[in-house]
Design an enzyme around this catalytic site. Structure first.
Site: not given
Ligand SMILES: [Zn+2]
Length: 253
Positions: A126, A243
């Site tokens: 992106h 995470i």
């Protein structure tokens, strides 16, 4: 499969990493939230308050270009002060170990580069929001320069000397995915023996395709994401956890 507790999961992940020879991490917004970069797509995220400006609208209207830059500068505090988190550092550690031929990311925040991974080894699906490019001649512009011109012109976006519009180096809605990046991401996914999907919901195309490609070519698939994903059933290991907590033990200096 989902392990009974975090320690067991981390031990399994360590085994998979030790056994692997070519590890390809694939990262999404979840890896950067602990760094102060909001997940634009999440409920309450920026995109639920401000509809994103599609590429066609950006090109068609000076007002939209001005608005796009106004929004980008409003986010500059987040992007300019963000530092790599534990997830980024862990992946940089794996990279230094020589097992990571390349990393694929949906993120635009430049934090993998900041963690020490060479820009050439990062595939940005992106694009990147920390600099800008001319849409016509591809000349690179630094944001500080764009901002100075923008403010000096009474909040109007500057154009390139060639007349082209200057836009952050991101891929907007309605803008073609970068073909070279897509091709490279596919090559990496097909040639790895361990694919780590980290912090991505894996629903947005083309993100959804890569774990499947890797799995079909014999790679082990690990999914680390706070929320369940559609691919949890086919993964060799699934961690629905923070995470930073999962990858923190893999940071080495
Ligand atoms: Zn130009």
């Amino acid at each position: 499969m989902t392990a009974p507790d975090l320690d067991t999961s981390i031990a399994r992940l360590r085994d998979l990493i030790e056994d692997a020879r070519r590890i390809v991490p694939f990262t999404g917004a979840g890896i950067s939230t602990e760094c102060g970069i909001p997940d634009f797509r999440s409920p309450g995220g920026l995109w639920t308050k401000n509809q994103p400006i599609p590429f066609d609208a950006f090109v068609a209207s000076r007002e939209m270009r001005d608005e796009a830059w106004r929004r980008r500068f409003a986010m500059e505090e987040n992007f300019a002060h963000a530092k790599p988190g534990r997830g980024h550092q862990a992946l940089a550690s794996l990279y230094r170990s020589g097992k990571v031929p390349g990393l694929v990311t949906q993120n635009i925040d430049n934090l993998h580069q900041a963690s020490g991974i060479a820009a050439d080894d990062i595939v940005e699906l992106h694009g990147n929001t920390t600099y800008a490019v001319c849409l016509d001649c591809a000349k690179r512009f630094e944001l500080a320069w764009v901002r100075q011109k923008f403010e000096a012109a009474g909040q109007h976006a500057p154009n390139c000397a060639c007349g082209g519009y200057i836009k952050t180096a991101t891929v907007s809605f309605g803008q073609a995915m970068p073909a070279a990046a897509m091709e490279r991401a596919e090559e990496l996914a097909r040639a790895c023996d361990l694919f780590l999907a980290i912090g991505s919901s894996l629903v947005v195309w083309p993100a959804a395709g890569f774990p499947l490609m890797a799995k079909r070519n014999g790679a082990a698939l690990v999914i680390i994401n706070r929320e369940p994903t559609e691919f949890d059933d086919i993964a060799d290991l699934v961690l629905h956890d923070d995470i930073g907590n999962v990858l923190g033990p893999f940071v080495s200096h």
